[in-house]
Structure formats: C-alpha cells, structure tokens
Enzyme design. Structure first.
Site, mmCIF file in Angstrom:
data_model
loop_
_atom_site.group_PDB
_atom_site.id
_atom_site.type_symbol
_atom_site.label_atom_id
_atom_site.label_comp_id
_atom_site.label_asym_id
_atom_site.label_seq_id
_atom_site.Cartn_x
_atom_site.Cartn_y
_atom_site.Cartn_z
ATOM 1 N N LYS A 1 0.798 14.385 1.725
ATOM 2 C CA LYS A 1 -0.441 14.841 1.185
ATOM 3 C C LYS A 1 -0.750 16.224 0.688
ATOM 4 O O LYS A 1 -1.343 16.818 0.261
ATOM 5 C CB LYS A 1 -1.650 14.354 1.847
ATOM 6 N N THR B 1 -8.155 6.917 -2.475
ATOM 7 C CA THR B 1 -9.545 6.442 -2.970
ATOM 8 C C THR B 1 -10.556 7.781 -2.668
ATOM 9 O O THR B 1 -11.744 7.564 -3.160
ATOM 10 C CB THR B 1 -10.055 5.464 -1.941
ATOM 11 N N HIS C 1 0.725 -1.143 -0.021
ATOM 12 C CA HIS C 1 0.091 -0.104 -0.164
ATOM 13 C C HIS C 1 0.915 1.207 0.111
ATOM 14 O O HIS C 1 0.316 2.455 0.110
ATOM 15 C CB HIS C 1 -0.869 -0.035 1.255
ATOM 16 N N LYS D 1 -8.571 14.196 4.317
ATOM 17 C CA LYS D 1 -7.686 12.936 4.146
ATOM 18 C C LYS D 1 -6.995 12.754 5.338
ATOM 19 O O LYS D 1 -7.017 14.085 6.039
ATOM 20 C CB LYS D 1 -7.132 12.905 2.952
ATOM 21 N N ARG D 2 -6.135 11.965 5.917
ATOM 22 C CA ARG D 2 -5.146 12.091 6.981
ATOM 23 C C ARG D 2 -4.178 13.215 6.625
ATOM 24 O O ARG D 2 -3.781 13.425 5.586
ATOM 25 C CB ARG D 2 -4.275 10.752 7.082
ATOM 26 N N LYS E 1 -14.237 8.777 -4.601
ATOM 27 C CA LYS E 1 -15.662 9.215 -4.010
ATOM 28 C C LYS E 1 -15.786 10.491 -4.453
ATOM 29 O O LYS E 1 -17.044 10.780 -4.764
ATOM 30 C CB LYS E 1 -15.321 9.183 -2.506
HETATM 31 C C1 LIG Z 1 -11.646 7.483 1.662
HETATM 32 C C2 LIG Z 1 -11.313 7.921 2.875
HETATM 33 C C3 LIG Z 1 -10.167 7.990 3.106
HETATM 34 C C4 LIG Z 1 -9.044 7.867 2.217
HETATM 35 O O1 LIG Z 1 -8.833 9.428 1.580
HETATM 36 P P1 LIG Z 1 -7.425 9.593 0.861
HETATM 37 O O2 LIG Z 1 -7.917 10.648 0.285
HETATM 38 O O3 LIG Z 1 -7.303 8.476 -0.460
HETATM 39 O O4 LIG Z 1 -6.406 9.428 1.807
HETATM 40 C C5 LIG Z 1 -9.568 8.323 4.601
HETATM 41 N N1 LIG Z 1 -10.648 8.552 5.648
HETATM 42 C C6 LIG Z 1 -11.818 8.173 5.523
HETATM 43 C C7 LIG Z 1 -12.671 8.584 6.536
HETATM 44 C C8 LIG Z 1 -12.162 8.129 4.234
HETATM 45 O O5 LIG Z 1 -13.683 7.708 3.963
#
Ligand SMILES: *Cc1c(COP(=O)(O)O)cnc(C)c1O
Length: 831
Positions: free
Chosen positions: A577, A679, A378, A571-572, A683
């Site tokens: 990032k 991911t 990952h 995101k985190r 979304k």
């Molecule tokens: C989808 C999702 C992530 C992943 O987000 P990235 O932008 O791909 O890092 C992290 N936390 C939550 C709660 C999510 O729904």
C-alpha cells in the site's frame, strides 16, 4: 442478554396470520417512555449516570422497534421453494450499530427528543458504543457493507460468521511504536445480539474414519471418535434503509459439549478432562489480526471448519424448516458466497453432510455442491494464497480430507481427458501441492467446487484470469466474472456526513440515499454559476475538517488548521500500500521548506493511520518512521505550520466515519497490480475528496467515472511494474533525481532518529534493493509531480470545489447496492 423479555419465533413455516407482527409505536413520546423505562426500571440508572447506560437504554429501545420487522422479514424468507443466499465470511467489520439503525428506521428526531429528556445528545451517546471490530480491513468491511445493501434491497441474504470474543486488537502508540491491546468488545454486553441456543450445532474434529457398505451395498464412510465442539448462534439484526426489511447476521460462538473424556475423568484427571472444555472455547476466542496472509496456524483452520460446518448444517436445517424435503432441489434454493478462500472448506463439508448424513451418492452430492458454491477472490499477493498442510488435515479433519482427495482425483481425470498427457498441467492444477510438503491449495478447491468465481475490480479480475487462474479459465471460462466492490452510502455518507447529506438532499431530494446513481444530478451544479451551492459545499467540508482536527488534537496532540489541505492515507499498514512513498513525499516537502523553496506549495496536514499485523516487523517499523518524521516536522520552527504530520492511532470504522468526510486528498498509492480493489478510495470519493492514485484496483474505475481532470494519476502501470521486475535499479532513480537523493540522505543521516540510530536501516535496505517488490523509488518522481499538480489545483479554490463536487457526483457506481444487484443478477438469482 434476553432480559428485555423479547422473544423470537421458532423457525417453523409461518402461516400468513403470524406474519405482520404489530410494530411498536415510534412517536417521540413512545420512544421517550420506553427509553426511560429501560433507564430507570431495567438498568436502575438515573440522571447523571455514566453515558454508557444511556447508550444501552437507547439501544434496547431501538432494538425493540426492530423486532417486528426482523420477525416478519424472517417469516417472509422462510417459505418453501424460496431461494436464499448465504454470505460465508471469517470477518465482518461492522463498527457501531446504533446510529445506523436510527438512520435506517428514520428515528433520528424521536431519539434526540428522548435523549433530551435526559440531557444527552445522540452524538455523545453513540460514542459510547464499542466498534464491533470482527475484521481486519477491506475484506471484512466489504462483508458489512454487503449486508447493509442486501437488507436495503430486501434480498434474502443471511451472513454467517464467527462470534469472536476479542475482535481486532486496539492499537496504542508508545514512543512511536505500535503496541497491541486486546479488544474485549463484549465487556459491557452487546444489546444488538440475540443468542439462539435452540439452533446449536455440533462440529466434529479429530478422530478417524471407518469405511463400510450400507444395506444396499453402497460404500459409506463414518467419521468416528471425534471430539465435538458446540456452535451456538448469536444473531445480529441488519436493518434496511426505511424499508422494514431486517436481515440476519448469524455469528457462531464455540462451546464445549458437556461430555467429558470419561477415561481421563475416571482416572482421576478431572482437571485434564475439563481442559478439553477450554480447548473448545478457544475456537471463537480471537480474530487473527493478519490482513491478507495467514500461515498454517491450527486454530485458524479450526475456525474455518467450525464456521463452514455450523453454517452448512444450519442452512440445511433452515431449508427443511421452511418445508422443503427433496435434497435434489437444495441447489435451486440455496447459494453460498465464500468471502475469499477462508471458508472454502465448505466445499468438502457440504459433500460430507450430503454423503455421510444425508446418504446421497457422490454424483448427486457433487451436483448439488458444485451448483451452490460461489467464490470471491480478494488478492493476488502470493503470501495470501491459503495452503494447508495435508498432515494437519489428517489429524484435524480426516473425513473432509478424504473427500478432498476424491474431489481432486475426479477433477484431475477431467483435466487428463481434456489435455491428455499434459502431466505438468495436472501438477499445476491439482488441489494437492506435492512439493516441498504436501499441502491443500484452498483457492483450487474453491474454483473446482464453485459455479462462479469473481474478482473485486475490473483490473483484478482480468489479472486473475491472465495469471493465477489461467489454467482454470481454459477449462471453465464461463465460471469467471468480475464484481467491482462498493461501499454503503448509508453509513459512509448519510450517517458520516450529515452536513453534505442535507446539502445534497436540498438540491436533488433524498432519493440518492437508496439509489446512488441519482448523485449524477449534482454534475450541473459543479459548473460555475452555482456559487451559492459551492460556498455551502465548502462550508460543509470545513465543518467536517474542524471535527477531524479536534480528533487529531485529542489523539495525537497535533494541531491541524482546517484551512490547510487535508491529505489522508488510512488503511492497513502494508508494504504494497506504500505508506513509505507517502512518507518520502512528506520528507521531500520538509526538505524543501528547510531549503526555503516555498514557491508553489500549499499548507498541508498529512494524516496517516492504520494497524500493522503484530508479526509484520517491516510494517511496524514504518509506523515508527511515520511518527519519527512527524515529531521532527511538527516541532521544527522553520516549518512554521506549513506542514503538519500526524499518525492517528487505532484506525477503525468509527474513526473512518470522521476521517472520510473531512478529507480533501485521498491517497491510494499502491504498487499497480497489487491492490485488488480498495474500498477506502470509494468512501473518500463519495465524500468529495479528490484521489491521488496509481492505476490500480478500483482506482481505475474511479478515474473512468470522474475523468482525468478530477483525479491525480501517477506511477507505473501493472504491466510496466511486471516488465521492470528483474531489471529494477533503485539506485539509478536516486542518481537521476537530486530531490530523491536528498530525501534518502536525510534518512540515512539519522535526522529523524537521533536517539535510536540504525532503526530505519531495514526500511532503507528494502527500498534500495533491486528486489523491492513494491518499487517505491520507481514511482517517487511521478508521485511528487502529481502532488505539485495537487498544490496548483488547491490554490484555485473554485477549481478544487468543482473537482470535489464532481467526485461525489460521479460516485454512484460505487454503492454496494449496485454491487449486490450485480451479484444477484449474475450469481445468486434471488427474487
Ligand atoms: C474501508 C476500510 C478499510 C479498507 O480500506 P482500503 O483503503 O481499501 O484498504 C479498512 N479498514 C477500515 C476500518 C475501513 O473502514
């Protein structure tokens, strides 16, 4: 927990006449009746009770309706010779379950009617459910999306994870700083889990090994004087979308054996003896809150082994219970997908079970193990590559360590045969790293033990093969493959975005929910001449923005105007990032407004959210910076509403369900080569947001799908980032770009932190260092230019609407249904 009186069958082979347990009626009358029975006769709560009880009554009512499908799915899977996959993951970031089951079972109308008799809406009741936050971020959420798609595709896949008492911490913001609070998510009970103590396993730790020869003269090992821990399974139902399939997510909770240390006990040390109990229960106590790095914590290794051992023992037991007995067929019937290296000790553990318990010979055991393990990588971040000190293994897992040594010795012999005399290669490829301290390279163990190794997006898989895993690719090219991630369209569109869902279905039918490739049929509707559709599209987006604005108002006290551009990065919080790049752009916009340069720019609401690992000082300081900038921008009368900035606290799955549908611009701005897939990007795309992003991870595939006219691409590419390393000169960007200079000067001047001087020096120091691995300043100019193109596009409403529709219409590939079909076709081969 089982007070509803529902029972499940044991796991003996089920004769066909035990299949087809009768379904409970799901008319709204039947639902109402059951719901009221739970409310009154079970919970003893009446009209006007706190909504949480109404939630529980509805959850029980729905759970009852899952049971027959759950049992029948189980029975169908549980037959001799049937191949199954197991998804091993330390994390499952599930979120809420109620609305998901309502959607999958098609019980929306009936549930609403039942609630109406109680004067409640489905939305308010669903809000009562605490998120199951058993994961950090993308990796854990991916596991949850995979489970959903496997059930919808009716694939025989079971998830194995840990039943953490405390999930991902809750985040508060105090004076702009992150404050963590424990997440005791089970406090009110969890109606979605079934304890199955009948399948409890024992997991050994500590002790020592003994070697002997068995009756036939074969050398054997015994792991003696272990301190065992019990693993008790809790099952959660995973419903498929309207297909009567219900898979299982099995989560292990640790418990002490009732055997006290008799020596201590008799020596009068009663409390010390009871301490051991405490120790055992700690294993499943808390999720480690680090996204993509974990550093040598003993309890974490205990968690990993606990999960691997219990799950493998359980899979063996299930396989036998299904009527199988010839172990040499085990690999034909079972495959274990390891979600990153976290459960990789499973390679050694399956060997141990086959050698020591099942009494197989090494070659037989290895033939089985290496044919049923598969590994997903990952991340390329070096700090995320798991290594465990050999010394820790010696103390905690002496028998698995011996097995790892033997695996390594045999493997290195293979390397030596292929590359005679290449000592350096042997050193590089050894599962044991010798310097500076002896450590086990878990990724190497995973590669050696697996028949399939995959990355999670095309670029990521390529970079793995060219870089980190190059030596292994030369040895076993056939093992390596790519499986681009996805997200489930049920949770992320059909549930999260009912307005858009209804609109899409009104034009192309409902088939897209179970086959997202159908969304391509929306493409013709993006063209001009479909003004009515476009107006409805905008109206749906606007309603979602009103909903998000209400959340932001309530949580942050910041007013977002739904007609402004909603620019979102959630995101985190991590340096790679580059939330910092986003902040620099915000400061740049603010600076322009302050200087009266308003031409060409649009009203923007910038939303940032995400948790920082509690020990990640820089990430926490970035949160403080976002909040400090927000304070200044939102309260400056000169800004006059043109720009709003908010940091949304406690970002989690249930907040993303409100955020993604309301977003216009999705920020995916990682340093190229660092985001394995992403991911969140998918979304947003599915929900009609346009991406501004770097050429990184799955952004590349999003760009390919939607075309460059409908994506704001900027920044260095991965190869350019690497080429720049060693000669990166951040100050030169400031010299060449007055806008950047002014942004940095504002930060240096303390404009955003008048009362706390110096707090952002560490951030400035990092950005201006030639060693900044994330090269924030290198991408500033192209980012700002791309944002100006965003402004232009936004000002042309018809154009933006077309882009938005085309993003949704092109997102079919990013369904985890597709991802799971690929895993199945290439790796699992389930029927
Ligand atoms: C989808 C999702 C992530 C992943 O987000 P990235 O932008 O791909 O890092 C992290 N936390 C939550 C709660 C999510 O729904």
């Amino acid at each position: 927990m089982n007070s509803a009186g529902t029972t499940m069958p044991d796991e003996k082979p089920v004769s066909p006449n035990r299949i087809a347990l009768k379904q409970l009626p799901d008319s709204s009358e039947a639902l109402t009746e059951d719901f009221q029975r739970y409310q009154f006769y079970h919970l003893g709560r009446f009209h006007g009770c706190p909504a949480v009880y109404t939630y529980h009554a509805l959850a029980w009512t729905l759970r009852d309706r899952l049971m027959s499908d759950w049992m029948n799915t189980y029975a169908e899977r549980d037959q001799p010779g049937k191949r199954r996959a197991y998804y091993l993951s330390l994390e499952f970031l599930i979120g809420r379950a109620l609305s998901n089951h309502v959607l999958n079972l098609g019980l929306d109308a009936a549930s609403r009617e039942a609630l109406q008799s109680f004067g409640q809406t489905l939305e308010t009741v669903a809000e009562e459910e605490t998120d199951a936050g058993l994961g950090n971020g993308g990796l854990g959420r991916l596991a949850a999306c995979f489970m959903d798609s496997c059930a919808t595709l009716n694939l025989p896949v079971m998830g194995y994870g840990i039943h953490y008492e405390y999930g991902m911490f809750r985040q508060h913001i105090e004076n702009g700083y992150q404050v963590e609070e424990p997440d005791h998510w089970l406090r009110d009970g969890n109606p979605w889990e079934v304890e199955r103590s009948e399948f409890t396993c024992r997991v050994p730790f500590g002790g020592h090994t003994e070697h002997f020869h068995d009756k036939t003269g074969i050398p054997r090992a015994r792991w003696a004087d272990t301190s065992d821990v019990l693993a008790i399974p809790y099952d959660m139902p995973i419903s498929g979308y309207r297909n009567h399939a219900v898979n299982t997510l099995r989560l292990w909770k640790s418990a002490a054996t009732d055997v006290f240390d008799l020596n201590e006990f008799n020596a009068g040390s009663y409390s010390e003896a009871v301490q051991a109990k405490n120790h055992a229960e700690h294993i499943s106590m808390v999720l480690y809150p680090n996204d993509s790095s974990e550093n040598g914590k003993e309890l974490r290794l205990r968690q990993q082994y606990f999960l691997a051992s219990a799950s493998l023992q359980d899979a063996l037991r299930q396989w036998r219970a299904a009527g199988n007995s010839n172990l040499m067929q085990f690999a034909e019937h079972n495959v274990f997908q390891m979600n990153d290296t976290h459960p990789t000790i499973a390679v050694a553990e399956l060997m141990r079970l086959l050698l020591d318990d099942e009494r197989l010979q090494w070659d037989e055991a290895w033939a089985i193990t290496s044919r049923c393990m598969a590994y997903t990588n990952h991340t390329l971040l070096p700090e995320a590559l798991e290594r465990w000190p050999v010394a820790l293994f010696e103390r905690l897992l002496p028998r698995p360590l011996e097995i790892i040594y033997e695996i390594n010795a045999r493997f290195l012999r293979q390397v030596a045969i292929k590359w005679p005399g290449d000592i350096d290669r042997q050193r590089r490829m050894s599962i044991i790293e010798e310097e500076p301290v002896r450590q086990i390279r878990m990724a190497w163990l995973a590669i050696v033990g697996s028949f399939s190794i995959n990355g999670v997006a095309a670029l990521h898989s390529r970079l793995l093969k060219e870089g980190l895993f190059r030596d292994f690719v030369e040895l076993w090219p056939h093992k390596f493959n790519n499986k681009t991630n996805g997200v489930t369209p049920r949770r992320w569109v059909a549930h999260a975005n009912p307005g858009m869902t209804a609109l899409i279905s009104s034009r192309i039918g409902e088939g897209w929910i179970a086959d997202l490739s159908h969304l391509a049929r929306l493409k013709p509707l993006a063209a001009s001449g479909n003004e009515a559709f476009h107006a409805e599209w905008r109206a749906a987006k606007r309603a979602n923005k009103v909903r998000l604005a209400a959340l932001v108002e309530a949580e942050c006290g910041v007013t977002f105007d739904p007609s402004a551009l909603f620019d979102v990065q959630v995101k985190r919080i991590h340096e790679y990032k580059r939330q910092l790049l986003n902040v620099l752009h915000v400061i740049h916009l603010y600076n322009r407004i302050k200087h009266g340069h308003l031409e060409g720019s649009v009203n923007r609401c910038v939303l940032i959210g995400g948790k920082a690992a509690p020990g990640y000082v820089m990430a926490k300081r970035i949160i403080k910076l976002i909040n400090s900038v927000a304070d200044v921008v939102n309260n400056d009368p000169d800004v006059n509403g043109r720009l709003k900035v908010a940091f949304l606290p406690n970002y989690r799955v249930s907040s993303m369900e409100i955020i993604a549908p309301a977003t216009d611009l999705s920020e995916q701005i990682s340093t190229a080569g660092k985001e394995a897939s992403g991911t969140g990007n998918m979304k947003f795309m599915m929900n009609g947001a346009v991406t501004i992003g770097t050429y990184d991870g799955a952004n590349i595939e999003i760009l390919d799908a939607v075309g460059e006219d409908n994506f704001f691409l900027f920044g260095l590419r991965a190869d350019e980032v690497e080429a720049l390393r060693g000669r990166y000169q951040p100050l030169s960007y400031m010299e060449r770009d007055p806008a950047l200079r002014q942004v940095i000067d504002l930060l240096i001047s303390g404009h955003f932190n008048p009362c706390e001087p110096g707090i952002f020096d560490m951030i400035l120091g990092a950005m201006m260092s030639p060693n900044d691995p994330w090269m924030v300043l290198a991408d500033f100019r192209t980012y700002v230019d791309a944002q100006e193109r965003v402004d232009q596009a936004w000002q042309d409403e018809a154009r933006w609407t077309r882009m938005s529709i085309l993003n949704t219409a092109s997102s079919g590939f990013f369904s985890t249904d597709r991802t799971m079909q690929e895993y199945n076709a290439d790796i699992w081969k389930l029927t």
